[in-house]
Design an enzyme around this catalytic site. Structure first.
Site, PDB file in Angstrom:
ATOM      1  N   GLU A  41       2.772  -4.441  -8.652  1.00 33.66           N
ATOM      2  CA  GLU A  41       2.653  -3.088  -8.087  1.00 33.66           C
ATOM      3  C   GLU A  41       3.934  -2.348  -8.390  1.00 33.66           C
ATOM      4  O   GLU A  41       5.017  -2.774  -7.953  1.00 33.66           O
ATOM      5  CB  GLU A  41       2.434  -3.120  -6.566  1.00 33.66           C
ATOM      6  CG  GLU A  41       1.053  -3.554  -6.157  1.00 33.66           C
ATOM      7  CD  GLU A  41       0.787  -3.351  -4.671  1.00 33.66           C
ATOM      8  OE1 GLU A  41       1.302  -2.375  -4.081  1.00 33.66           O
ATOM      9  OE2 GLU A  41       0.062  -4.185  -4.109  1.00 33.66           O
ATOM     10  N   GLU A  48       1.555  -9.169  -0.551  1.00 34.96           N
ATOM     11  CA  GLU A  48       2.678  -8.738   0.309  1.00 34.96           C
ATOM     12  C   GLU A  48       2.706  -9.459   1.654  1.00 34.96           C
ATOM     13  O   GLU A  48       2.771  -8.838   2.719  1.00 34.96           O
ATOM     14  CB  GLU A  48       2.634  -7.210   0.517  1.00 34.96           C
ATOM     15  CG  GLU A  48       2.851  -6.465  -0.780  1.00 34.96           C
ATOM     16  CD  GLU A  48       3.072  -4.955  -0.630  1.00 34.96           C
ATOM     17  OE1 GLU A  48       2.824  -4.406   0.452  1.00 34.96           O
ATOM     18  OE2 GLU A  48       3.501  -4.336  -1.614  1.00 34.96           O
TER      19      GLU A  48
HETATM   20  O1  AHR Z   1      -0.693   0.357  -3.611  1.00 38.30           O
HETATM   21  C1  AHR Z   1      -0.720   0.758  -2.287  1.00 38.30           C
HETATM   22  C2  AHR Z   1      -0.264  -0.330  -1.331  1.00 38.30           C
HETATM   23  O2  AHR Z   1       1.099  -0.576  -1.531  1.00 38.30           O
HETATM   24  C3  AHR Z   1      -0.894  -1.681  -1.496  1.00 38.30           C
HETATM   25  O3  AHR Z   1      -2.094  -1.795  -0.808  1.00 38.30           O
HETATM   26  C4  AHR Z   1       0.130  -2.602  -0.907  1.00 38.30           C
HETATM   27  O4  AHR Z   1       0.086  -3.879  -1.478  1.00 38.30           O
HETATM   28  C5  AHR Z   1       1.439  -1.891  -1.129  1.00 38.30           C
HETATM   29  O5  AHR Z   1       2.190  -1.844   0.035  1.00 38.30           O
END
Ligand code: AHR
Length: 498
Positions: free
Chosen positions: A291, A172
């Site tokens: 994610e 990210e």
């Molecule tokens: O999964 C939780 C968090 O969400 C992770 O650390 C991050 O990459 C995202 O913002």
């Protein structure tokens, strides 16, 4: 209300890559300490791995697990997690404001993954680190021996290289909350140079560049185009992340969010193809949705946590029945894009926004969202088929033309099975469902699994772990190649046919 669907074995979206059912373990909250690793727990093996957790993970058949972060990785020095445990430093961890004891690191995770039957997806730190650590960690993990870093691994008791195939180039990096946040140009250049030295160290690896952390990011689309401009010929995948929530308790809208996931995937695919055209490249870029989940229940309690604890209970969402429906719709969205999305990680796996929960020293159990994930992972392997769906629809204040039926089918040629995954988004009425499996000829029903509960806010807890769990009493019936079923209001359905 009614809905119908045509399922044809020749209308193939693409082969479902097993890695679509990946997950994620971050050094965050109790994911590692008290989750997968808890020496002294009655269920711990000699390495401290919780066997009750391993069993729940193995049942899910998780093919690949992303590690060690997440936001954590952008401040993490991988060297802190190798060598004799007694010599490893305790560090202030700035992403989640905790203390990281480094009792568990690269080698322990490689061992745990092997025990779980999963591959490792390693994320490198491109927040505070650069190309030197990028090449060194590949050398440490993957080079056989005869060099400084590979011999160091051997001296740590790992003669054989871990052969980690999949590597994420940071996490990210478009987000201002990220340690070492970068502009698309800064990140794109760094990712390109990191990719070069990593592949020069081990040409067999595959790389994932960071896309946007959500469709709603202001930099979305320009970020992807710029990053790919720098990295297109150096990486195999571009990442997507998304989380949905229902803080406003607007369940019809919440259940419709997966349409935005469809839009996100379609848009990123278009940007990849634009860069391909611009570069006159022959290469097709694939997507890693590394994610995705529901995340909102724990936001308020997390704000009250005291900083600088070791493994506090962070991001411990307790998932409801309706969350399981959203996760089911998101899985269907991934399957509908099986031609381009080759990897995906349910974020995360244990305790932290997770399908599996534990108590320190106590039991482990499955949350509601465990079940759609389990069903898709176990029965959703093969060829994803184009869902030709007709369904009554509804509108919400944000999203219009939402079909009550969300569905896709997967054809497993090896086992000669077809599985229909279907969510009825209607909160009050069942759906009269009909599927025409014309090209398959006469079929037999194996079973019709259903996850439903009169209380959409029902949850599983340590004391009531089976409050929400699937039953096999769905009423699907087969007449030749026609499948008829009543899909109960607000239900997740798995209709298995042979
Ligand atoms: O999964 C939780 C968090 O969400 C992770 O650390 C991050 O990459 C995202 O913002």
């Amino acid at each position: 209300k009614s809905a119908s669907m045509i399922v044809d074995k020749d209308f193939v979206i693409g082969k479902v890559d097993d890695r679509l059912y990946g997950s994620f373990i971050e050094h965050l909250g109790r994911a590692v300490y008290g989750g997968i690793y808890e020496p002294g727990h009655p269920e711990a093996d000699e390495r401290g791995f919780r066997k009750d957790v391993l069993k729940l993970v193995r049942d899910l058949r998780v093919p690949i697990v992303r590690y060690p972060g997440g936001n954590f990785v952008s401040g993490y020095d991988w060297k802190d997690g190798i060598g004799p445990v007694a010599d490893r430093p305790k560090r202030l961890e700035l992403a989640w404001r905790t203390v990281e004891p480094n009792l568990f690191g690269l080698n322990e995770f490689a061992d745990w993954s092997k025990a779980a039957g999963s591959e490792v997806m390693w994320a490198i730190n491109l927040g505070t680190q650069g190309i030197e650590d990028a090449r060194n960690v590949v050398e440490y993990a993957n080079h056989p021996s005869g060099s400084y870093w590979s011999d160091l691994r051997v001296s740590h008791g790992y003669r054989e290289p871990h052969k980690i195939k999949t590597w994420c180039l940071g996490n990210e990096m478009d987000g201002p909350w990220q340690i070492g946040h970068k502009t698309a140009h800064e990140y794109g250049r760094l990712a390109q140079e990191a990719a070069k030295v990593m592949k020069w160290t081990d040409p067999t690896i595959e790389l994932v560049a960071c896309g946007s952390s959500a469709l709603g990011m202001k930099t979305f689309a320009d970020w992807e185009a710029t990053v790919l401009d720098h990295t297109y010929e150096h990486v195999e995948y571009l990442s997507l992340h998304t989380y949905y929530g229902n803080a406003e308790n607007d369940t019809p809208t919440f259940l419709a969010r997966s349409l935005q996931m469809d839009e996100f995937i379609d848009s990123v695919t278009a940007i990849c193809d634009y860069v391909k055209a611009k570069k006159r490249s022959k290469k097709k870029m694939f997507l890693s949705f590394d994610e995705w989940n529901v995340w909102f229940h724990s936001h308020e309690s997390d704000k009250k946590l005291e900083p600088w604890q070791v493994a506090p209970p962070q991001l411990e969402d307790v998932y409801t029945m309706e969350d399981a429906l959203v996760v089911g719709c998101m899985l269907i969205s991934l399957l509908k894009h099986a031609d381009r999305v080759k990897m995906a990680c349910l974020a995360q796996l244990v305790n932290v926004i997770a399908p599996i929960m534990t108590q320190n020293g106590g039991p482990a159990w499955a949350q509601t969202i465990y079940y759609p994930y389990l069903h898709a992972s176990v029965y959703g392997r093969g060829q994803a088929l184009v869902p030709l769906v007709r369904s009554d629809k509804y509108d919400t204040k944000d999203i219009t033309d939402v079909p009550y039926l969300e569905s896709v089918a997967v054809h497993n040629e090896e086992s000669n099975e077809v599985t229909i995954f279907a969510v009825n988004r209607h909160l009050e009425e069942s759906l009269a469902f009909e599927a025409d499996l014309r090209s398959f000829g006469a079929c037999n029903l194996i079973e019709h699994l259903v996850l439903e509960n009169d209380d959409l806010k029902a949850v599983n807890t340590a004391s009531a772990p089976d409050n929400v769990r699937p039953h096999a009493n769905g009423n699907a019936s087969v007449d030749g190649s026609r499948v008829l079923a009543t899909l109960g209001k607000a239900s997740w359905n798995v209709i298995r046919l042979r």
